[in-house]
Scaffold this motif. Structure first.
Motif, mmCIF file in Angstrom:
data_model
loop_
_atom_site.group_PDB
_atom_site.id
_atom_site.type_symbol
_atom_site.label_atom_id
_atom_site.label_comp_id
_atom_site.label_asym_id
_atom_site.label_seq_id
_atom_site.Cartn_x
_atom_site.Cartn_y
_atom_site.Cartn_z
ATOM 1 N N GLN A 64 0.837 -1.182 0.000
ATOM 2 C CA GLN A 64 0.000 0.000 0.000
ATOM 3 C C GLN A 64 0.882 1.245 0.000
ATOM 4 O OE1 GLN A 64 0.478 -1.925 2.653
ATOM 5 N NE2 GLN A 64 0.437 -0.756 4.554
ATOM 6 N N VAL A 65 0.269 2.378 -0.280
ATOM 7 C CA VAL A 65 1.015 3.636 -0.305
ATOM 8 C C VAL A 65 1.511 3.976 1.096
ATOM 9 C CG1 VAL A 65 0.852 6.114 -0.728
ATOM 10 C CG2 VAL A 65 -0.299 4.505 -2.265
ATOM 11 N N GLN A 66 2.798 4.274 1.177
ATOM 12 C CA GLN A 66 3.375 4.731 2.439
ATOM 13 C C GLN A 66 4.240 5.948 2.179
ATOM 14 O OE1 GLN A 66 5.350 1.376 4.448
ATOM 15 N NE2 GLN A 66 3.671 1.447 5.916
ATOM 16 N N LEU A 67 4.082 6.943 3.024
ATOM 17 C CA LEU A 67 4.888 8.154 2.986
ATOM 18 C C LEU A 67 5.424 8.373 4.391
ATOM 19 C CD1 LEU A 67 2.376 10.384 0.984
ATOM 20 C CD2 LEU A 67 4.407 9.245 0.069
ATOM 21 N N VAL A 68 6.740 8.443 4.511
ATOM 22 C CA VAL A 68 7.358 8.577 5.827
ATOM 23 C C VAL A 68 8.248 9.810 5.838
ATOM 24 C CG1 VAL A 68 8.801 7.498 7.563
ATOM 25 C CG2 VAL A 68 7.292 6.080 6.153
ATOM 26 N N GLU A 69 7.806 10.811 6.597
ATOM 27 C CA GLU A 69 8.571 12.064 6.704
ATOM 28 C C GLU A 69 9.601 11.976 7.829
ATOM 29 O OE1 GLU A 69 4.180 13.321 5.864
ATOM 30 O OE2 GLU A 69 5.246 11.829 7.053
ATOM 31 N N SER A 70 10.652 12.739 7.664
ATOM 32 C CA SER A 70 11.677 12.857 8.694
ATOM 33 C C SER A 70 12.407 14.188 8.524
ATOM 34 C CB SER A 70 12.675 11.698 8.619
ATOM 35 O OG SER A 70 13.327 11.697 7.363
ATOM 36 N N GLY A 71 13.177 14.546 9.542
ATOM 37 C CA GLY A 71 14.012 15.736 9.446
ATOM 38 C C GLY A 71 13.537 16.945 10.215
ATOM 39 N N GLY A 72 12.369 16.847 10.819
ATOM 40 C CA GLY A 72 11.878 17.978 11.594
ATOM 41 C C GLY A 72 12.644 18.144 12.888
ATOM 42 N N GLY A 73 12.333 19.215 13.594
ATOM 43 C CA GLY A 73 12.986 19.464 14.862
ATOM 44 C C GLY A 73 12.824 20.894 15.313
ATOM 45 N N LEU A 74 13.589 21.254 16.319
ATOM 46 C CA LEU A 74 13.588 22.610 16.873
ATOM 47 C C LEU A 74 14.758 23.384 16.268
ATOM 48 C CD1 LEU A 74 12.637 24.748 18.946
ATOM 49 C CD2 LEU A 74 14.166 23.633 20.602
ATOM 50 N N VAL A 75 14.461 24.559 15.756
ATOM 51 C CA VAL A 75 15.504 25.384 15.131
ATOM 52 C C VAL A 75 15.266 26.837 15.503
ATOM 53 C CG1 VAL A 75 14.196 25.630 12.980
ATOM 54 C CG2 VAL A 75 16.700 25.853 12.950
ATOM 55 N N LEU A 106 16.447 23.740 7.950
ATOM 56 C CA LEU A 106 16.164 22.317 8.123
ATOM 57 C C LEU A 106 15.930 21.711 6.745
ATOM 58 C CD1 LEU A 106 13.637 22.070 11.120
ATOM 59 C CD2 LEU A 106 15.979 21.181 11.072
ATOM 60 N N ARG A 107 16.211 20.428 6.640
ATOM 61 C CA ARG A 107 15.899 19.692 5.416
ATOM 62 C C ARG A 107 15.000 18.519 5.769
ATOM 63 N NH1 ARG A 107 19.484 15.666 1.701
ATOM 64 N NH2 ARG A 107 18.692 16.253 -0.359
ATOM 65 N N LEU A 108 13.795 18.546 5.229
ATOM 66 C CA LEU A 108 12.855 17.464 5.438
ATOM 67 C C LEU A 108 12.980 16.454 4.306
ATOM 68 C CD1 LEU A 108 9.652 19.471 6.450
ATOM 69 C CD2 LEU A 108 11.599 18.780 7.868
ATOM 70 N N SER A 109 12.729 15.200 4.649
ATOM 71 C CA SER A 109 12.726 14.128 3.665
ATOM 72 C C SER A 109 11.414 13.358 3.767
ATOM 73 C CB SER A 109 13.889 13.162 3.904
ATOM 74 O OG SER A 109 15.127 13.801 3.802
ATOM 75 N N CYS A 110 10.995 12.805 2.640
ATOM 76 C CA CYS A 110 9.804 11.953 2.619
ATOM 77 C C CYS A 110 10.121 10.741 1.761
ATOM 78 C CB CYS A 110 8.617 12.705 2.062
ATOM 79 S SG CYS A 110 7.173 11.670 1.734
ATOM 80 N N ALA A 111 10.186 9.596 2.398
ATOM 81 C CA ALA A 111 10.436 8.341 1.696
ATOM 82 C C ALA A 111 9.115 7.708 1.308
ATOM 83 C CB ALA A 111 11.241 7.406 2.581
ATOM 84 N N ALA A 112 8.971 7.427 0.021
ATOM 85 C CA ALA A 112 7.715 6.900 -0.507
ATOM 86 C C ALA A 112 7.866 5.445 -0.916
ATOM 87 C CB ALA A 112 7.267 7.726 -1.705
ATOM 88 N N TYR A 123 -3.089 10.912 -0.314
ATOM 89 C CA TYR A 123 -2.369 10.084 0.650
ATOM 90 C C TYR A 123 -1.403 10.982 1.424
ATOM 91 C CZ TYR A 123 -4.145 6.129 -1.992
ATOM 92 O OH TYR A 123 -4.965 5.224 -2.618
ATOM 93 N N TRP A 124 -1.328 10.711 2.722
ATOM 94 C CA TRP A 124 -0.518 11.551 3.615
ATOM 95 C C TRP A 124 0.423 10.706 4.451
ATOM 96 C CZ3 TRP A 124 -1.389 16.676 2.873
ATOM 97 C CH2 TRP A 124 -2.622 17.060 2.311
ATOM 98 N N GLY A 125 1.556 11.296 4.789
ATOM 99 C CA GLY A 125 2.406 10.690 5.786
ATOM 100 C C GLY A 125 1.922 11.073 7.168
ATOM 101 N N GLN A 126 2.694 10.656 8.182
ATOM 102 C CA GLN A 126 2.307 10.949 9.565
ATOM 103 C C GLN A 126 2.727 12.353 9.990
ATOM 104 O OE1 GLN A 126 5.049 9.405 8.736
ATOM 105 N NE2 GLN A 126 6.617 10.369 10.018
ATOM 106 N N GLY A 127 3.575 12.959 9.192
ATOM 107 C CA GLY A 127 4.026 14.316 9.466
ATOM 108 C C GLY A 127 5.302 14.363 10.289
ATOM 109 N N THR A 128 5.984 15.484 10.179
ATOM 110 C CA THR A 128 7.169 15.747 10.988
ATOM 111 C C THR A 128 7.060 17.177 11.523
ATOM 112 O OG1 THR A 128 9.600 15.657 11.054
ATOM 113 C CG2 THR A 128 8.609 16.481 9.021
ATOM 114 N N GLN A 129 7.303 17.331 12.814
ATOM 115 C CA GLN A 129 7.089 18.623 13.471
ATOM 116 C C GLN A 129 8.302 19.531 13.276
ATOM 117 O OE1 GLN A 129 4.358 19.874 15.161
ATOM 118 N NE2 GLN A 129 5.512 21.795 15.338
ATOM 119 N N VAL A 130 8.028 20.747 12.873
ATOM 120 C CA VAL A 130 9.051 21.788 12.780
ATOM 121 C C VAL A 130 8.666 22.902 13.745
ATOM 122 C CG1 VAL A 130 10.076 23.558 11.299
ATOM 123 C CG2 VAL A 130 9.655 21.249 10.402
#
Length: 116
Positions: free
Chosen positions: A1-12, A18-24, A105-112
């Motif tokens: 199934q479709v999966q989108l996984v974000e990463s790279g968020g954080g406190l700045v 920041l550089r966010l990534s989304c692996a599909a 379709y959405w990923g779970q999100g990454t907090q910035v």
């Protein structure tokens, strides 16, 4: 199934980057426009940027132009969002998106969080 996984968020800090990534996975990545959206506290989800299938065409929300850059690597099934000159108002959950056959379709999100 479709999966989108974000990463790279954080406190700045303001002015930082920041550089966010989304692996599909689960679909033929190179055939679809990819987008980043964000949703700030108490706000509606808004489009940040989109990129065409081969990466040759991009578009940005006005408030992000000149500060954010969307890119993709079709060999890695990954879409990126480089964010520079961050402001406190950029604080939000950032989501990766693909729309296929009129379904989003959405990923779970990454907090910035941009704060001093």
């Amino acid at each position: 199934q479709v999966q989108l996984v974000e990463s790279g968020g954080g406190l700045v800090q303001p002015g930082g980057s920041l550089r966010l990534s989304c692996a599909a996975s689960g679909f033929t990545f190179s055939r679809y426009i990819m987008s980043w959206y964000r949703q700030g506290p108490g706000k509606e989800r808004e489009l940040v940027a989109s990129i065409s299938t081969a990466g040759g065409s991009t578009n940005y929300a006005d408030s992000m132009k000149g500060r954010f850059t969307i890119s993709r690597d079709n060999a890695k099934n990954t879409v990126y969002l480089q964010m520079n000159s961050l402001k406190p108002e950029d604080t939000a959950m950032y989501f990766c998106n693909v729309r296929m056959y009129q379904v989003n379709y959405w990923g779970q999100g990454t907090q910035v969080t941009v704060s001093s």
